[in-house]
Scaffold this active site. Structure first.
Site, mmCIF file in Angstrom:
data_model
loop_
_atom_site.group_PDB
_atom_site.id
_atom_site.type_symbol
_atom_site.label_atom_id
_atom_site.label_comp_id
_atom_site.label_asym_id
_atom_site.label_seq_id
_atom_site.Cartn_x
_atom_site.Cartn_y
_atom_site.Cartn_z
ATOM 1 N N LEU A 54 0.824 -1.209 0.000
ATOM 2 C CA LEU A 54 0.000 0.000 0.000
ATOM 3 C C LEU A 54 0.861 1.263 0.000
ATOM 4 O O LEU A 54 2.037 1.233 0.369
ATOM 5 C CB LEU A 54 -0.922 -0.015 1.223
ATOM 6 C CG LEU A 54 -1.902 -1.207 1.242
ATOM 7 C CD1 LEU A 54 -2.371 -1.495 2.659
ATOM 8 C CD2 LEU A 54 -3.072 -0.925 0.319
ATOM 9 N N PRO A 55 0.272 2.408 -0.410
ATOM 10 C CA PRO A 55 1.076 3.621 -0.591
ATOM 11 C C PRO A 55 1.555 4.312 0.679
ATOM 12 O O PRO A 55 2.618 4.933 0.677
ATOM 13 C CB PRO A 55 0.132 4.557 -1.376
ATOM 14 C CG PRO A 55 -0.921 3.689 -1.949
ATOM 15 C CD PRO A 55 -1.072 2.557 -0.989
ATOM 16 N N THR A 87 5.968 0.650 2.331
ATOM 17 C CA THR A 87 7.004 1.469 2.961
ATOM 18 C C THR A 87 6.305 2.495 3.833
ATOM 19 O O THR A 87 5.742 3.481 3.347
ATOM 20 C CB THR A 87 7.873 2.174 1.902
ATOM 21 O OG1 THR A 87 8.534 1.188 1.109
ATOM 22 C CG2 THR A 87 8.924 3.050 2.567
ATOM 23 N N LYS A 172 14.061 -0.114 5.728
ATOM 24 C CA LYS A 172 13.708 0.455 4.424
ATOM 25 C C LYS A 172 13.884 1.971 4.400
ATOM 26 O O LYS A 172 14.449 2.520 3.450
ATOM 27 C CB LYS A 172 12.265 0.087 4.065
ATOM 28 C CG LYS A 172 11.778 0.680 2.739
ATOM 29 C CD LYS A 172 12.623 0.197 1.557
ATOM 30 C CE LYS A 172 12.257 0.933 0.259
ATOM 31 N NZ LYS A 172 10.943 0.555 -0.257
ATOM 32 N N LYS A 247 8.288 11.202 0.088
ATOM 33 C CA LYS A 247 7.483 10.551 1.134
ATOM 34 C C LYS A 247 8.368 9.772 2.101
ATOM 35 O O LYS A 247 8.216 9.869 3.333
ATOM 36 C CB LYS A 247 6.473 9.594 0.498
ATOM 37 C CG LYS A 247 5.546 8.909 1.483
ATOM 38 C CD LYS A 247 5.000 7.588 0.965
ATOM 39 C CE LYS A 247 5.988 6.466 1.176
ATOM 40 N NZ LYS A 247 5.425 5.127 0.936
#
Length: 300
Positions: A54-55, A87, A172, A247
Site C-alpha cells: 500500500l502507498p 514502505t 527500508k 514521502k
C-alpha cells in the site's frame, strides 16, 4: 508493485484471492484465474496468508483496522500470517502488528495460538518486482520469518531478517535515506565538475575507480548520456518517482524527530526533494534531481 508480486506468486503455484480499488487490476487477475474479492475483509475470510502492498501509513491502517478491513470481522481470524510490504513508518508497523497479535486463530497452526505479522518492505523497484528479484527487509518474530521465507523467495531473490516488529520498516527508510543523500552528493559533484569544465563521462570514470564509487555513480548514474538503460537516459521516465522519495524522507525525518536525533542531512534532502515535487517533477525519477535542481534545467 503489488500486482507484479502477485503475478510471481501465481507462477509459483499459489492460489490467490485479490482485492484492489483499481477495477482494471481486479479484472486482470480474474482473467488469470485468481479469485477477486470486493473488500480486504473478504480476502481475510478466504485466505490463510495475507500480503499487503500500500502507498502510505494511513492506507495500511485503513486496510487493516478500518471498515471492512482485514481485522474488522472480529475474533478469531482465519489467516495465520499477515505480511505488509508497504514502505511506512515503523511506529505504524508496530501498532498494526500488535492489533494482529491480539487476535486468535480459527484453526491453530503448528502450535501457533495467535496470528503473526511481518513488516517486509522491498527494494528493487518495479523491474525487480516483475522479474522476481526483489530484496525483502523483514521485521517480526524469527519463527514467522522462517515460515514465510518460501513466499519471499517466490517474489524475490533475497530476504534479510532485521529483528523485531517494525525493524523491516526501519531498514527500508534508512536504506532510502542513504540512497537519497548519495544521489544528492553525486549529482552535486557532477554539477560542480561540469561547471568547472570537466565532462561527466570523465568524472564517472574517476568516481568509479576511486573512493567516490557508489550505486548512484556506477549503476544509476543521474547524468543524461553517461549510462544506458537508466532513467537519466530516457528523460527520467520510470524508475523511482521523486514523490515517493519525498514521502520516504518525510518518514525518516518524522522518525528522527520522534526520538530527538539530529539528522541535518535528512532534513536537507527532504527539503530538496519536496521542492522538486512542488516544481512539477514529482513523477520523474528521483535521479532527475541532477537536471531539475542542480542544473537548473526544466523540460523542453
Amino acid at each position: 508493485m503489488g500486482s507484479r508480486m502477485a503475478d510471481n506468486l501465481i507462477k509459483a503455484g499459489y492460489n490467490l484471492a485479490v482485492h484492489d480499488i483499481n477495477h482494471n487490476v481486479m479484472k486482470m487477475f480474474s482473467d488469470k484465474g485468481a479469485l477477486t474479492e470486493d473488500s480486504p475483509l473478504k480476502v481475510a475470510e478466504t485466505s490463510d496468508v495475507v500480503i499487503t502492498m500500500l502507498p502510505s501509513s494511513n492506507h495500511v491502517l485503513d486496510v487493516y483496522t478500518g471498515q471492512n478491513g482485514l481485522l474488522s470481522g472480529g475474533n478469531p481470524l482465519r489467516p495465520w500470517l499477515f505480511i505488509d510490504s508497504s514502505t511506512i513508518d515503523p511506529q505504524t508497523s508496530r501498532k498494526v502488528s500488535a492489533d494482529v497479535c491480539n487476535c486468535s486463530l480459527i484453526h491453530k497452526r503448528d502450535g501457533w495460538k495467535t496470528p503473526a505479522m511481518l513488516d517486509a518492505p522491498v527494494s528493487g523497484g518495479v523491474l525487480a518486482a516483475e522479474s522476481g528479484a526483489l530484496t525483502f527487509m523483514v521485521g517480526g518474530t524469527e519463527e514467522a520469518y522462517t515460515a514465510a521465507k518460501p513466499l519471499f523467495l517466490s517474489m524475490g531473490k533475497n530476504s534479510i531478517y532485521c529483528g523485531g516488529s517494525g525493524n523491516g520498516a526501519t531498514a527500508k527508510i534508512c536504506n532510502n535515506l542513504a540512497m537519497a543523500i548519495s544521489m544528492l552528493g553525486v549529482s552535486e559533484a557532477f554539477a560542480l565538475g561540469q561547471s568547472l569544465g570537466i565532462a561527466a563521462s570523465t568524472l564517472t570514470k574517476i568516481f568509479n575507480s576511486s573512493s567516490a564509487r557508489c550505486w548512484s555513480s556506477d549503476t544509476y548514474n543521474p547524468v543524461p548520456g553517461v549510462m544506458d538503460g537508466v532513467p537519466s537516459s530516457r528523460n527520467y521516465i520510470g524508475g523511482f518517482a521523486s514523490k515517493l522519495m519525498a514521502k520516504d524522507l518525510n518518514l525518516a525525518a518524522a522518525s528522527a524527530k520522534e526520538i530527538r536525533l539530529k539528522c541535518p542531512l535528512t532534513s536537507q534532502a527532504e527539503k530538496i526533494f519536496t521542492e522538486l515535487c512542488n516544481n512539477g517533477h514529482e513523477a520523474k525519477d528521483f535521479s532527475g534531481v541532477f537536471r531539475y535542481y542542480y542544473s537548473g534545467k526544466d523540460e523542453q
